[in-house]
Write a protein that holds these residues in place. Structure first.
Motif, PDB file in Angstrom:
ATOM      1  N   ILE A  41      30.606  28.906  16.833  1.00  0.00           N
ATOM      2  CA  ILE A  41      29.444  29.633  17.365  1.00  0.00           C
ATOM      3  C   ILE A  41      29.312  29.401  18.862  1.00  0.00           C
ATOM      4  N   ALA A  42      29.512  28.158  19.290  1.00  0.00           N
ATOM      5  CA  ALA A  42      29.429  27.860  20.721  1.00  0.00           C
ATOM      6  C   ALA A  42      30.509  28.618  21.493  1.00  0.00           C
ATOM      7  N   ASN A  43      31.710  28.680  20.933  1.00  0.00           N
ATOM      8  CA  ASN A  43      32.775  29.439  21.588  1.00  0.00           C
ATOM      9  C   ASN A  43      32.418  30.913  21.689  1.00  0.00           C
ATOM     10  N   LEU A  44      31.846  31.466  20.638  1.00  0.00           N
ATOM     11  CA  LEU A  44      31.442  32.871  20.675  1.00  0.00           C
ATOM     12  C   LEU A  44      30.346  33.098  21.707  1.00  0.00           C
ATOM     13  N   VAL A  45      29.381  32.195  21.745  1.00  0.00           N
ATOM     14  CA  VAL A  45      28.262  32.347  22.681  1.00  0.00           C
ATOM     15  C   VAL A  45      28.746  32.240  24.128  1.00  0.00           C
ATOM     16  N   ILE A  46      29.765  31.440  24.367  1.00  0.00           N
ATOM     17  CA  ILE A  46      30.253  31.251  25.737  1.00  0.00           C
ATOM     18  C   ILE A  46      31.309  32.288  26.106  1.00  0.00           C
ATOM     19  N   PHE A  47      32.324  32.465  25.245  1.00  0.00           N
ATOM     20  CA  PHE A  47      33.480  33.256  25.636  1.00  0.00           C
ATOM     21  C   PHE A  47      33.295  34.767  25.500  1.00  0.00           C
ATOM     22  N   VAL A  48      32.497  35.227  24.582  1.00  0.00           N
ATOM     23  CA  VAL A  48      32.280  36.672  24.464  1.00  0.00           C
ATOM     24  C   VAL A  48      31.547  37.216  25.698  1.00  0.00           C
ATOM     25  N   PRO A  49      30.433  36.616  26.128  1.00  0.00           N
ATOM     26  CA  PRO A  49      29.804  37.118  27.359  1.00  0.00           C
ATOM     27  C   PRO A  49      30.717  36.955  28.584  1.00  0.00           C
ATOM     28  N   LEU A  50      31.477  35.857  28.623  1.00  0.00           N
ATOM     29  CA  LEU A  50      32.403  35.666  29.739  1.00  0.00           C
ATOM     30  C   LEU A  50      33.474  36.747  29.754  1.00  0.00           C
ATOM     31  N   VAL A  82      33.914  43.805  33.037  1.00  0.00           N
ATOM     32  CA  VAL A  82      33.051  44.555  33.960  1.00  0.00           C
ATOM     33  C   VAL A  82      33.498  44.302  35.406  1.00  0.00           C
ATOM     34  N   LEU A  83      33.836  43.065  35.716  1.00  0.00           N
ATOM     35  CA  LEU A  83      34.321  42.728  37.058  1.00  0.00           C
ATOM     36  C   LEU A  83      35.610  43.476  37.382  1.00  0.00           C
ATOM     37  N   CYS A  84      36.520  43.548  36.422  1.00  0.00           N
ATOM     38  CA  CYS A  84      37.783  44.255  36.642  1.00  0.00           C
ATOM     39  C   CYS A  84      37.562  45.749  36.848  1.00  0.00           C
ATOM     40  N   VAL A  85      36.685  46.328  36.060  1.00  0.00           N
ATOM     41  CA  VAL A  85      36.423  47.769  36.179  1.00  0.00           C
ATOM     42  C   VAL A  85      35.726  48.080  37.499  1.00  0.00           C
ATOM     43  N   ALA A  86      34.833  47.201  37.927  1.00  0.00           N
ATOM     44  CA  ALA A  86      34.082  47.449  39.156  1.00  0.00           C
ATOM     45  C   ALA A  86      34.928  47.232  40.413  1.00  0.00           C
ATOM     46  N   ASN A  87      36.014  46.464  40.319  1.00  0.00           N
ATOM     47  CA  ASN A  87      36.827  46.144  41.501  1.00  0.00           C
ATOM     48  C   ASN A  87      38.260  46.640  41.352  1.00  0.00           C
ATOM     49  N   ARG A  88      38.404  47.896  40.963  1.00  0.00           N
ATOM     50  CA  ARG A  88      39.731  48.473  40.798  1.00  0.00           C
ATOM     51  C   ARG A  88      40.336  48.971  42.096  1.00  0.00           C
ATOM     52  N   GLN A  89      39.544  49.112  43.144  1.00  0.00           N
ATOM     53  CA  GLN A  89      40.075  49.658  44.390  1.00  0.00           C
ATOM     54  C   GLN A  89      41.112  48.705  44.974  1.00  0.00           C
ATOM     55  N   SER A  90      42.049  49.272  45.684  1.00  0.00           N
ATOM     56  CA  SER A  90      43.137  48.494  46.260  1.00  0.00           C
ATOM     57  C   SER A  90      42.650  47.733  47.484  1.00  0.00           C
ATOM     58  N   LEU A 113      54.329  40.702  55.604  1.00  0.00           N
ATOM     59  CA  LEU A 113      53.498  39.579  55.193  1.00  0.00           C
ATOM     60  C   LEU A 113      52.143  40.030  54.652  1.00  0.00           C
ATOM     61  N   SER A 114      52.115  41.130  53.952  1.00  0.00           N
ATOM     62  CA  SER A 114      50.864  41.587  53.348  1.00  0.00           C
ATOM     63  C   SER A 114      51.133  42.058  51.922  1.00  0.00           C
ATOM     64  N   VAL A 115      50.113  41.938  51.091  1.00  0.00           N
ATOM     65  CA  VAL A 115      50.213  42.327  49.692  1.00  0.00           C
ATOM     66  C   VAL A 115      49.048  43.250  49.379  1.00  0.00           C
ATOM     67  N   SER A 116      49.344  44.386  48.781  1.00  0.00           N
ATOM     68  CA  SER A 116      48.295  45.308  48.337  1.00  0.00           C
ATOM     69  C   SER A 116      48.223  45.280  46.823  1.00  0.00           C
ATOM     70  N   ALA A 117      47.038  45.045  46.320  1.00  0.00           N
ATOM     71  CA  ALA A 117      46.812  44.981  44.877  1.00  0.00           C
ATOM     72  C   ALA A 117      45.346  45.273  44.617  1.00  0.00           C
ATOM     73  N   PRO A 118      44.998  45.593  43.377  1.00  0.00           N
ATOM     74  CA  PRO A 118      43.579  45.752  43.052  1.00  0.00           C
ATOM     75  C   PRO A 118      42.824  44.450  43.355  1.00  0.00           C
ATOM     76  N   LEU A 119      41.598  44.603  43.766  1.00  0.00           N
ATOM     77  CA  LEU A 119      40.811  43.451  44.201  1.00  0.00           C
ATOM     78  C   LEU A 119      40.648  42.408  43.092  1.00  0.00           C
ATOM     79  N   PHE A 120      40.470  42.849  41.843  1.00  0.00           N
ATOM     80  CA  PHE A 120      40.277  41.872  40.774  1.00  0.00           C
ATOM     81  C   PHE A 120      41.534  41.026  40.560  1.00  0.00           C
ATOM     82  N   VAL A 121      42.715  41.587  40.800  1.00  0.00           N
ATOM     83  CA  VAL A 121      43.955  40.810  40.677  1.00  0.00           C
ATOM     84  C   VAL A 121      43.983  39.720  41.742  1.00  0.00           C
ATOM     85  N   LEU A 122      43.633  40.078  42.967  1.00  0.00           N
ATOM     86  CA  LEU A 122      43.608  39.084  44.041  1.00  0.00           C
ATOM     87  C   LEU A 122      42.564  38.006  43.767  1.00  0.00           C
TER      88      LEU A 122
END
Length: 110
Positions: A7-16, A22-30, A45-54
């Motif tokens: 139950i503790a794992n569900l309460v912690i990890f499901v919302p996380l 939500v964070l990944c969907v909101a920060n998809r821009q490169s 010397l530069s890397v372009s990737a979606p913001l959530f990956v960085l």
């Protein structure tokens, strides 16, 4: 105890997990990470990737560095534990401690 843990794992990890999705969907821009401070437009010397990956890579990198620093700082305790384990083995095999009475007294004081 296992039900409470589940139950503790569900309460912690499901919302996380929901928060991370939500964070990944909101920060998809490169985003571009420039490693050359003098010429940021240098493509070598530069890397372009979606913001959530960085963001995830920076968190993983920080956790790795923190783990290594913690491991390094605790080295003296691991060394002490190894030394004391060897002394305990010698003591069990020989029947008497291999430390001097002065050292034994100092250990009792601590």
């Amino acid at each position: 105890m296992t039900k409470v843990r589940k139950i503790a794992n569900l309460v912690i990890f499901v919302p996380l997990g929901i928060l991370l999705v939500v964070l990944c969907v909101a920060n998809r821009q490169s985003a571009t990470l420039a490693l050359n401070p003098f010429q940021p437009q240098d493509s070598i010397l530069s890397v372009s990737a979606p913001l959530f990956v960085l963001m995830f890579l920076s968190v993983i990198f920080g956790m790795g560095v923190g783990s290594m620093v913690t491991w390094w700082n605790q080295g003296r305790y691991r060394k002490q534990a190894r030394t004391e384990a060897r002394e305990a083995i010698k003591w069990q095999q020989n029947g008497k401690p291999s430390i001097s009475p002065v050292e034994a007294k100092q250990l009792r004081i601590k």
